[in-house]
Design a protein around this motif. Sequence first.
Motif, PDB file in Angstrom:
ATOM      1  N   PHE A  66     -60.281  10.177 -25.953  1.00  7.89           N
ATOM      2  CA  PHE A  66     -59.804   8.949 -26.579  1.00  7.89           C
ATOM      3  C   PHE A  66     -61.032   8.268 -27.167  1.00  7.89           C
ATOM      4  O   PHE A  66     -61.950   7.900 -26.452  1.00  7.89           O
ATOM      5  CB  PHE A  66     -59.128   8.043 -25.545  1.00  7.89           C
TER       6      PHE A  66
ATOM      7  N   PHE B 246     -56.108   6.699 -17.491  1.00  7.57           N
ATOM      8  CA  PHE B 246     -54.890   5.996 -17.878  1.00  7.57           C
ATOM      9  C   PHE B 246     -54.237   5.266 -16.709  1.00  7.57           C
ATOM     10  O   PHE B 246     -53.031   5.088 -16.670  1.00  7.57           O
ATOM     11  CB  PHE B 246     -53.906   6.931 -18.597  1.00  7.57           C
TER      12      PHE B 246
ATOM     13  N   THR C  78     -59.278   4.303 -19.987  1.00  8.72           N
ATOM     14  CA  THR C  78     -58.932   5.395 -20.907  1.00  8.72           C
ATOM     15  C   THR C  78     -59.233   6.784 -20.354  1.00  8.72           C
ATOM     16  O   THR C  78     -58.680   7.766 -20.847  1.00  8.72           O
ATOM     17  CB  THR C  78     -59.664   5.231 -22.251  1.00  8.72           C
TER      18      THR C  78
ATOM     19  N   LEU D  28     -53.428   0.535 -27.482  1.00  9.05           N
ATOM     20  CA  LEU D  28     -52.919   1.881 -27.267  1.00  9.05           C
ATOM     21  C   LEU D  28     -51.720   2.198 -28.149  1.00  9.05           C
ATOM     22  O   LEU D  28     -51.200   3.298 -28.100  1.00  9.05           O
ATOM     23  CB  LEU D  28     -52.524   2.070 -25.797  1.00  9.05           C
TER      24      LEU D  28
END
Length: 189
Positions: free
Chosen positions: A62, A120, A117, A8
């Motif tokens: 993402f 989060f 993702t 990340l």
Amino acid sequence: MLVYSSSLRNVPILSLQTGTVLAQTGQPVIDPRRLYIVAFYCDGPLLDHHPSLLHTDDIREFSDVGMIVNHSGDLMPPDDLVRLQEVIDFKFNLLGRAVIDTSRARLGTVEDFATETSSFMIKKLSVRRPLLKSLSTSKLLIDRQQIVEVSNDYIVVRHETAKQQPIAARFKPVATNPFRAKANPQTDT
């Protein structure tokens, strides 16, 4: 999809409006009350404010190319994020935090963590074991559901030996087997 925290960092942040790279992600801002990444510090030449923050709610997608946002307005200075100011003031860093179990035995320190993702949320902790305990296993993987408490000094997880107790030790026989009972022979005196 679960990714480690190292995946990340230095991720390009792309604008859907212009199609250009606006910045790169830096240190995550973690809410210790829910173990949730609420924002990322950002750095890059196209930013209006240094430092800037990207709220995770503003991430549209993402993917393998990076984090996609609508436009450069999604990257804001920390002063503009009033609701996140309390979490930013915590200055909580998960990496290097001590991990103990409910019996206060030291399990190790957090070396890495895995994040989902789409939300989060931090799902797993990778714990580096102390030297003597690392002879059997060098790393310990702790699931989010095992975490009991998160404090400034340590993370408390459920006592690990409670799960390792053999199944036979947890059950007591309901009836005794008459064939296994010891015979008491009567002796004539």
